[in-house]
Design a protein around this motif. Structure first.
Motif, PDB file in Angstrom:
ATOM      1  N   UNK A   1       0.855  -1.184   0.000  1.00 53.11           N
ATOM      2  CA  UNK A   1       0.000   0.000   0.000  1.00 53.11           C
ATOM      3  C   UNK A   1       0.895   1.240   0.000  1.00 53.11           C
ATOM      4  N   UNK A   2       0.286   2.394  -0.094  1.00 54.85           N
ATOM      5  CA  UNK A   2       1.050   3.636  -0.194  1.00 54.85           C
ATOM      6  C   UNK A   2       0.524   4.663   0.794  1.00 54.85           C
ATOM      7  N   UNK A   3       0.800   4.514   2.067  1.00 59.08           N
ATOM      8  CA  UNK A   3       0.289   5.470   3.056  1.00 59.08           C
ATOM      9  C   UNK A   3       0.869   6.861   2.840  1.00 59.08           C
ATOM     10  N   UNK A   4       0.159   7.884   3.274  1.00 60.40           N
ATOM     11  CA  UNK A   4       0.692   9.242   3.160  1.00 60.40           C
ATOM     12  C   UNK A   4       1.799   9.487   4.174  1.00 60.40           C
ATOM     13  N   UNK A   5       2.605  10.494   3.889  1.00 54.60           N
ATOM     14  CA  UNK A   5       3.621  10.907   4.840  1.00 54.60           C
ATOM     15  C   UNK A   5       2.978  11.674   5.996  1.00 54.60           C
ATOM     16  N   UNK A   6       3.522  11.521   7.157  1.00 53.20           N
ATOM     17  CA  UNK A   6       3.092  12.316   8.310  1.00 53.20           C
ATOM     18  C   UNK A   6       3.979  13.556   8.411  1.00 53.20           C
ATOM     19  N   UNK A   7       3.363  14.675   8.805  1.00 52.87           N
ATOM     20  CA  UNK A   7       4.149  15.890   8.978  1.00 52.87           C
ATOM     21  C   UNK A   7       4.858  15.851  10.329  1.00 52.87           C
ATOM     22  N   UNK A   8       5.510  16.937  10.681  1.00 54.65           N
ATOM     23  CA  UNK A   8       6.296  16.952  11.911  1.00 54.65           C
ATOM     24  C   UNK A   8       5.441  16.830  13.169  1.00 54.65           C
ATOM     25  N   UNK A   9       4.133  17.067  13.040  1.00 53.56           N
ATOM     26  CA  UNK A   9       3.212  16.878  14.163  1.00 53.56           C
ATOM     27  C   UNK A   9       2.506  15.538  14.123  1.00 53.56           C
ATOM     28  N   UNK A  10       2.870  14.691  13.160  1.00 48.51           N
ATOM     29  CA  UNK A  10       2.250  13.383  13.053  1.00 48.51           C
ATOM     30  C   UNK A  10       0.952  13.363  12.284  1.00 48.51           C
ATOM     31  N   UNK A  11       0.599  14.467  11.634  1.00 48.82           N
ATOM     32  CA  UNK A  11      -0.659  14.550  10.902  1.00 48.82           C
ATOM     33  C   UNK A  11      -0.457  14.155   9.440  1.00 48.82           C
ATOM     34  N   UNK A  12      -1.474  13.581   8.829  1.00 46.10           N
ATOM     35  CA  UNK A  12      -1.384  13.149   7.431  1.00 46.10           C
ATOM     36  C   UNK A  12      -2.298  13.942   6.505  1.00 46.10           C
ATOM     37  N   UNK A  13      -3.102  14.847   7.039  1.00 48.04           N
ATOM     38  CA  UNK A  13      -3.980  15.686   6.229  1.00 48.04           C
ATOM     39  C   UNK A  13      -3.648  17.141   6.518  1.00 48.04           C
ATOM     40  N   UNK A  14      -3.413  17.905   5.470  1.00 47.36           N
ATOM     41  CA  UNK A  14      -3.183  19.337   5.613  1.00 47.36           C
ATOM     42  C   UNK A  14      -4.342  20.082   4.961  1.00 47.36           C
ATOM     43  N   UNK A  15      -4.893  21.066   5.653  1.00 45.74           N
ATOM     44  CA  UNK A  15      -6.013  21.843   5.146  1.00 45.74           C
ATOM     45  C   UNK A  15      -5.513  23.229   4.783  1.00 45.74           C
ATOM     46  N   UNK A  16      -5.675  23.606   3.526  1.00 45.24           N
ATOM     47  CA  UNK A  16      -5.279  24.926   3.051  1.00 45.24           C
ATOM     48  C   UNK A  16      -6.508  25.591   2.440  1.00 45.24           C
ATOM     49  N   UNK A  17      -6.964  26.667   3.045  1.00 45.16           N
ATOM     50  CA  UNK A  17      -8.116  27.370   2.512  1.00 45.16           C
ATOM     51  C   UNK A  17      -9.349  26.498   2.410  1.00 45.16           C
ATOM     52  N   UNK A  18      -9.492  25.541   3.310  1.00 45.69           N
ATOM     53  CA  UNK A  18     -10.645  24.642   3.294  1.00 45.69           C
ATOM     54  C   UNK A  18     -10.469  23.420   2.423  1.00 45.69           C
ATOM     55  N   UNK A  19      -9.324  23.287   1.719  1.00 42.34           N
ATOM     56  CA  UNK A  19      -9.068  22.137   0.865  1.00 42.34           C
ATOM     57  C   UNK A  19      -8.169  21.142   1.586  1.00 42.34           C
ATOM     58  N   UNK A  20      -8.451  19.843   1.417  1.00 37.45           N
ATOM     59  CA  UNK A  20      -7.690  18.791   2.101  1.00 37.45           C
ATOM     60  C   UNK A  20      -6.650  18.182   1.167  1.00 37.45           C
ATOM     61  N   UNK A  21      -5.409  18.096   1.661  1.00 39.39           N
ATOM     62  CA  UNK A  21      -4.305  17.553   0.881  1.00 39.39           C
ATOM     63  C   UNK A  21      -3.564  16.487   1.690  1.00 39.39           C
ATOM     64  N   UNK A  22      -2.974  15.549   0.944  1.00 42.15           N
ATOM     65  CA  UNK A  22      -2.091  14.555   1.554  1.00 42.15           C
ATOM     66  C   UNK A  22      -0.872  14.403   0.663  1.00 42.15           C
ATOM     67  N   UNK A  23       0.262  14.185   1.263  1.00 45.44           N
ATOM     68  CA  UNK A  23       1.526  14.081   0.535  1.00 45.44           C
ATOM     69  C   UNK A  23       2.054  12.652   0.623  1.00 45.44           C
ATOM     70  N   UNK A  24       2.349  12.084  -0.550  1.00 41.69           N
ATOM     71  CA  UNK A  24       2.891  10.731  -0.635  1.00 41.69           C
ATOM     72  C   UNK A  24       4.214  10.764  -1.394  1.00 41.69           C
ATOM     73  N   UNK A  25       5.162   9.896  -1.053  1.00 47.62           N
ATOM     74  CA  UNK A  25       6.319   9.743  -1.931  1.00 47.62           C
ATOM     75  C   UNK A  25       5.873   9.166  -3.287  1.00 47.62           C
ATOM     76  N   UNK A  26       6.696   9.322  -4.278  1.00 49.13           N
ATOM     77  CA  UNK A  26       6.376   8.906  -5.651  1.00 49.13           C
ATOM     78  C   UNK A  26       6.963   7.528  -5.928  1.00 49.13           C
ATOM     79  N   UNK A  27       6.260   6.722  -6.719  1.00 50.70           N
ATOM     80  CA  UNK A  27       6.799   5.429  -7.122  1.00 50.70           C
ATOM     81  C   UNK A  27       6.749   5.319  -8.638  1.00 50.70           C
ATOM     82  N   UNK A  28       7.775   4.731  -9.205  1.00 48.85           N
ATOM     83  CA  UNK A  28       7.759   4.398 -10.623  1.00 48.85           C
ATOM     84  C   UNK A  28       7.149   3.013 -10.761  1.00 48.85           C
ATOM     85  N   UNK A  29       6.046   2.929 -11.469  1.00 43.01           N
ATOM     86  CA  UNK A  29       5.373   1.655 -11.663  1.00 43.01           C
ATOM     87  C   UNK A  29       4.475   1.735 -12.872  1.00 43.01           C
TER      88      UNK A  29
END
Length: 414
Positions: A136-164
């Motif tokens: 599976x490909x879980x999202x990265x956690x930020x420095x506070x341990x959170x995996x969802x970032x909200x910017x202006x009401x929009x939800x984002x998650x950051x994952x490393x990239x895989x070649x496949x």
């Protein structure tokens, strides 16, 4: 089967990164230990942003976009500063971007529905599945341990990239088809271990939800009767009128008319075979959208199951049948039963599902397909032609499946 890309928005930077068409998703980061039965709380981080640049990718002018992305990346350790952000696909439930920074490549996922509880549930599930060894490909956690970032009401998650790359059933051997069935079975049994036994009310999508024409997910405890053919007859007439009136008329419109009339005849002939509410196989947590574009291979082995947006509770064996009908359909609208057999045997062995459970699932998915016109609804009602290339094979499959019903059922149960 490489993923095809839509490019709905322009890249943000003057530098351009063009994604390789066979390199399309994110890599699972190394993970620490996780409690396989814990339920993660909703954990989100909020980043302040100017109202006109709330969406760092799509809504803001180019000068402000890197600033917003920089704010997002600042929450993660060692991710660097943004260089380019390129759209790689536009999905129904989310958007994805290939984000290049001074420290590497990432997959930035914009969750369009903004359901933070559902997103947190997906993230928690993939983290715990990864701890059990699933690809599976879980999202990265930020420095506070959170995996969802909200910017202006929009939800984002950051994952490393895989070649496949993606592979459909035509590119799989019988041995690889068997491993595919075992993998889906492992997904179902591991979800049973890591997800709560009492599903929340939003763990399924009611019929007529946000995904027109897509197979609805079941709410826990909901009666699961098959589609009502009287409603399907009404829809057929509506779609026939739209297809006849479509201009400029082309060969697709002619095929659509033919298949709609054909399907109406089949439903009239088989309406008595509608599954009742008591015929549903055992329900449990499922991926919800298991098909070739949501499974990445490197060489002969799967490296990541992605896009868990439809994680929910529904009959598990139906997901196995539905996935096979997508993986193993041929261009002419037949199923490659020689590969379905080892796939289904491996799934049954992995889950302990009885042949009777698979037979019930075959019947229900066949009926679902017979009443399903989501591709034509997209074209004629939503004016969205992205699904047009899938229609010829999918429409032909319903006819062939009806004619070869016993052979299909035997492939899943013997």
């Amino acid at each position: 089967m490489p993923r095809s890309y839509a490019n709905p928005v322009a890249p943000l930077s003057t530098a351009t990164v063009t994604a390789n068409p066979v390199s399309t998703a994110m890599v699972s980061a190394p993970m620490g230990t996780a409690d396989p039965v814990a339920t993660d709380p909703v954990r989100t981080a909020t980043v302040s942003a100017d109202p006109v640049s709330a969406d760092p990718v799509t809504a803001c002018p180019a000068p402000e976009a890197p600033l917003a992305l920089g704010r997002l990346l600042h929450r993660y350790e060692g991710t660097g500063t943004p260089l380019t952000c390129e759209p790689v696909a536009q999905g129904l439930l989310n958007r994805g971007y290939h984000l290049t920074t001074t420290r590497g490549r990432y997959f930035l996922k914009h969750h369009l529905d903004g359901d933070r509880a559902a997103i947190a549930r997906q993230h928690g599930a993939t983290a715990r599945l990864g701890a059990l060894g699933l690809p599976v490909a879980p999202p990265l956690a930020d420095t506070d341990g959170r995996t969802v970032t909200v910017i202006g009401g929009h939800c984002y998650a950051l994952h490393p990239w895989i070649d496949g790359r993606h592979r459909d059933g035509g590119q799989l051997t019988c041995a690889q088809s068997r491993r595919l069935g075992a993998l889906l079975g492992l997904v179902h049994t591991c979800l049973e271990r890591v997800m709560p036994h009492s599903a929340p009310a939003d763990a399924g999508l009611p019929a007529g939800g946000a995904s027109p024409g897509q197979p609805p997910q079941a709410r826990p405890g909901a009666p699961l009767a098959g589609a009502d053919p009287t409603r399907t007859f009404t829809l057929i007439e509506e779609l026939l009128a739209l297809a006849r009136a479509h201009r400029p008329r082309d060969s697709f419109d002619e095929l659509a008319e033919h298949r709609l009339r054909e399907r109406r005849t089949l439903l009239e002939r088989h309406s008595h075979r509608r599954p009742g509410p008591g015929a549903a196989p055992a329900a449990g947590w499922v991926h919800g959208d298991f098909h070739p574009l949501n499974l990445l291979y490197r060489g002969a082995e799967p490296v990541a199951i992605v896009d868990w947006d439809r994680l929910g509770v529904q009959p598990r064996a139906e997901e196995a049948v539905r996935a096979a009908a997508i993986f193993f359909v041929r261009p002419g609208g037949t199923l490659e039963l020689a590969k379905v057999r080892p796939y289904a045997r491996a799934y049954r062995a992995a889950t302990g599902a009885a042949a009777e459970e698979l037979a019930a699932a075959v019947h229900r998915v066949w009926w679902e397909r017979l009443n399903d016109f989501w591709m034509l609804r997209w074209r004629y009602q939503l004016r969205d032609r992205r699904a047009d290339p899938q229609f010829p094979a999918a429409a032909a499959l319903s006819v062939w499946w009806t004619r070869e019903y016993e052979a299909v059922c035997a492939a899943f149960t013997e």
